[in-house]
Design a protein around this motif. Structure first.
Motif, PDB file in Angstrom:
ATOM      1  N   GLY A   1       0.815  -1.212   0.000  1.00 14.48           N
ATOM      2  CA  GLY A   1       0.000   0.000   0.000  1.00 14.48           C
ATOM      3  C   GLY A   1       0.849   1.262   0.000  1.00 14.48           C
ATOM      4  O   GLY A   1       2.078   1.215  -0.036  1.00 14.48           O
ATOM      5  N   ASN A   2       0.175   2.409   0.026  1.00 20.56           N
ATOM      6  CA  ASN A   2       0.845   3.714   0.005  1.00 20.56           C
ATOM      7  C   ASN A   2       1.263   4.099   1.418  1.00 20.56           C
ATOM      8  O   ASN A   2       0.415   4.387   2.262  1.00 20.56           O
ATOM      9  CB  ASN A   2      -0.094   4.772  -0.585  1.00 20.56           C
ATOM     10  CG  ASN A   2      -0.395   4.500  -2.049  1.00 20.56           C
ATOM     11  OD1 ASN A   2      -1.031   3.518  -2.389  1.00 20.56           O
ATOM     12  ND2 ASN A   2       0.079   5.362  -2.908  1.00 20.56           N
ATOM     13  N   ILE A   3       2.571   4.112   1.632  1.00 17.79           N
ATOM     14  CA  ILE A   3       3.107   4.317   2.976  1.00 17.79           C
ATOM     15  C   ILE A   3       4.154   5.423   2.972  1.00 17.79           C
ATOM     16  O   ILE A   3       5.085   5.405   2.165  1.00 17.79           O
ATOM     17  CB  ILE A   3       3.734   3.008   3.512  1.00 17.79           C
ATOM     18  CG1 ILE A   3       2.640   1.948   3.707  1.00 17.79           C
ATOM     19  CG2 ILE A   3       4.481   3.253   4.819  1.00 17.79           C
ATOM     20  CD1 ILE A   3       3.164   0.555   3.958  1.00 17.79           C
ATOM     21  N   THR A   4       3.988   6.388   3.869  1.00 17.53           N
ATOM     22  CA  THR A   4       4.999   7.425   4.095  1.00 17.53           C
ATOM     23  C   THR A   4       5.501   7.268   5.526  1.00 17.53           C
ATOM     24  O   THR A   4       4.713   7.123   6.447  1.00 17.53           O
ATOM     25  CB  THR A   4       4.420   8.835   3.886  1.00 17.53           C
ATOM     26  OG1 THR A   4       3.918   8.929   2.542  1.00 17.53           O
ATOM     27  CG2 THR A   4       5.497   9.897   4.086  1.00 17.53           C
ATOM     28  N   PHE A   5       6.818   7.302   5.686  1.00 18.74           N
ATOM     29  CA  PHE A   5       7.425   6.976   6.976  1.00 18.74           C
ATOM     30  C   PHE A   5       7.668   8.192   7.871  1.00 18.74           C
ATOM     31  O   PHE A   5       8.069   8.026   9.025  1.00 18.74           O
ATOM     32  CB  PHE A   5       8.753   6.242   6.760  1.00 18.74           C
ATOM     33  CG  PHE A   5       8.582   4.841   6.247  1.00 18.74           C
ATOM     34  CD1 PHE A   5       8.380   3.788   7.118  1.00 18.74           C
ATOM     35  CD2 PHE A   5       8.600   4.586   4.885  1.00 18.74           C
ATOM     36  CE1 PHE A   5       8.208   2.495   6.652  1.00 18.74           C
ATOM     37  CE2 PHE A   5       8.441   3.294   4.397  1.00 18.74           C
ATOM     38  CZ  PHE A   5       8.236   2.243   5.287  1.00 18.74           C
ATOM     39  N   GLU A   6       7.450   9.387   7.351  1.00 16.78           N
ATOM     40  CA  GLU A   6       7.691  10.574   8.177  1.00 16.78           C
ATOM     41  C   GLU A   6       6.789  11.713   7.721  1.00 16.78           C
ATOM     42  O   GLU A   6       6.412  11.786   6.551  1.00 16.78           O
ATOM     43  CB  GLU A   6       9.169  10.999   8.089  1.00 16.78           C
ATOM     44  CG  GLU A   6       9.685  11.176   6.681  1.00 16.78           C
ATOM     45  CD  GLU A   6      11.209  11.218   6.598  1.00 16.78           C
ATOM     46  OE1 GLU A   6      11.890  10.817   7.565  1.00 16.78           O
ATOM     47  OE2 GLU A   6      11.718  11.648   5.546  1.00 16.78           O
ATOM     48  N   ILE A   7       6.430  12.569   8.662  1.00 15.78           N
ATOM     49  CA  ILE A   7       5.570  13.709   8.364  1.00 15.78           C
ATOM     50  C   ILE A   7       6.267  14.996   8.815  1.00 15.78           C
ATOM     51  O   ILE A   7       7.111  14.964   9.717  1.00 15.78           O
ATOM     52  CB  ILE A   7       4.195  13.577   9.051  1.00 15.78           C
ATOM     53  CG1 ILE A   7       4.354  13.444  10.583  1.00 15.78           C
ATOM     54  CG2 ILE A   7       3.418  12.398   8.491  1.00 15.78           C
ATOM     55  CD1 ILE A   7       3.040  13.407  11.341  1.00 15.78           C
ATOM     56  N   PRO A   8       5.961  16.123   8.185  1.00  8.04           N
ATOM     57  CA  PRO A   8       6.640  17.382   8.533  1.00  8.04           C
ATOM     58  C   PRO A   8       6.541  17.740  10.016  1.00  8.04           C
ATOM     59  O   PRO A   8       7.483  18.274  10.592  1.00  8.04           O
ATOM     60  CB  PRO A   8       5.925  18.423   7.664  1.00  8.04           C
ATOM     61  CG  PRO A   8       5.381  17.649   6.512  1.00  8.04           C
ATOM     62  CD  PRO A   8       5.017  16.305   7.069  1.00  8.04           C
ATOM     63  N   GLU A   9       5.389  17.435  10.638  1.00  8.91           N
ATOM     64  CA  GLU A   9       5.192  17.786  12.030  1.00  8.91           C
ATOM     65  C   GLU A   9       6.245  17.131  12.928  1.00  8.91           C
ATOM     66  O   GLU A   9       6.728  17.739  13.899  1.00  8.91           O
ATOM     67  CB  GLU A   9       3.790  17.373  12.499  1.00  8.91           C
ATOM     68  CG  GLU A   9       2.674  18.179  11.870  1.00  8.91           C
ATOM     69  CD  GLU A   9       2.135  17.542  10.585  1.00  8.91           C
ATOM     70  OE1 GLU A   9       2.938  16.946   9.846  1.00  8.91           O
ATOM     71  OE2 GLU A   9       0.912  17.645  10.354  1.00  8.91           O
TER      72      GLU A   9
END
Length: 289
Positions: free
Chosen positions: A274-282
């Protein structure tokens, strides 16, 4: 798990970048949309010498679209031009040329006044290993001008590539930096395939991955591996169950943990999880406060 990888050829690449910066007008840095911050080389900030920069977020098809939008805003607030692309399909790639011209409009006008009407825009393409630079360039130029592959370290030296009569690219090998101060950066780079596989302990890496996924993307594990409840299972128990579900067994009916770990990492990198992002700007803002 402290991962570090900086072979000798990367030191040579750093020197190559330094030597050729004076020849280019703008720097195009590819980052992995799943780890936009961790895949952005801090050395490039030091080397760029205040040249205009475009951040190209590649592999957007594998990342969480909503989080990608947040990263676009974050990078723009840092003063970068930003383009989101999928270098395999070519989505978004044509806008890189338009953005480069827009960012260099003032310089182009000055060159024209000096009589340098036919001087092309020269851009340097940089990025970490296996981020898709060569695929990006080939899609941009419309033919196989740069070598490609699904492992880090394909491009070995610099090469100038003419995209249009007024646009040239200098391709450079993938480069990391000598030391990852944050151990999580090395782990994220290993998750996404930027670190040479031979130096990795894939079982430990896969357990780290399952730990992250079970906390942040539990449904992705459930749906892919048909596991009904993961709430109270450790990462080791999950890896074992995935191995059993896939029938990855060795003599005595034991799970083949190496094979299961490799499949888990392969399916992450190919988008099957699936679509996975490991980090967010916050998280980055909080860490930097």
């Amino acid at each position: 798990m402290n991962i570090q990888w900086y072979p000798g050829h990367m030191s040579k690449t750093k020197k190559l970048i330094m030597e050729n910066l004076k020849l280019v007008d703008i720097i195009i840095e590819l980052v992995d949309a799943r780890i936009p911050y961790s895949s952005k080389n801090p050395n490039i900030d030091e080397l760029s010498k205040h040249k205009p920069r475009i951040i190209v977020m590649n592999k957007s098809d594998l990342a969480d679209e909503n989080v990608t939008s947040k990263w676009v805003d974050w990078f723009k607030n840092q003063g970068y031009g930003v383009v989101v692309i999928n270098s395999i399909t070519g989505k978004g790639i044509s806008t890189v040329y338009d953005l480069a011209k827009k960012m260099l409009k003032e310089k182009i006008e000055k060159d024209k006044k000096r009589g340098r009407i036919f001087r092309p825009i020269r851009a340097m393409v940089v990025g970490i290993p296996n981020v898709g630079k060569s695929t990006f360039i080939n899609k941009l130029v419309g033919k196989a001008s740069a070598k490609t592959g699904d492992r880090p370290g394909i491009t070995k030296g610099k090469q100038w590539i003419k995209i249009k009569k007024d646009f040239e690219l200098l391709d450079t090998p993938g480069i990391l930096w000598p030391k990852f101060e944050d151990v999580n950066v090395g782990i994220k780079l290993a998750f996404t395939g930027a670190i040479k596989q031979e130096i990795l302990d894939i079982q430990t890496l896969s357990l780290k991955l399952l730990d992250f996924l079970s906390k942040n993307f539990p449904n992705n594990i459930k749906n892919r591996y048909k596991i009904t409840d993961i709430s109270f299972k450790t990462s080791t128990e999950l890896l074992k169950e995935i191995g059993l579900k896939r029938g990855f067994l060795i003599s005595g009916g034991e799970v083949d943990y190496d094979r299961t770990s490799q499949i888990l990492l392969d399916e992450l990198r190919s988008g099957k999880l699936g679509n996975i992002t490991f980090e967010i700007p916050e998280d980055i803002e909080e860490k930097n406060e």
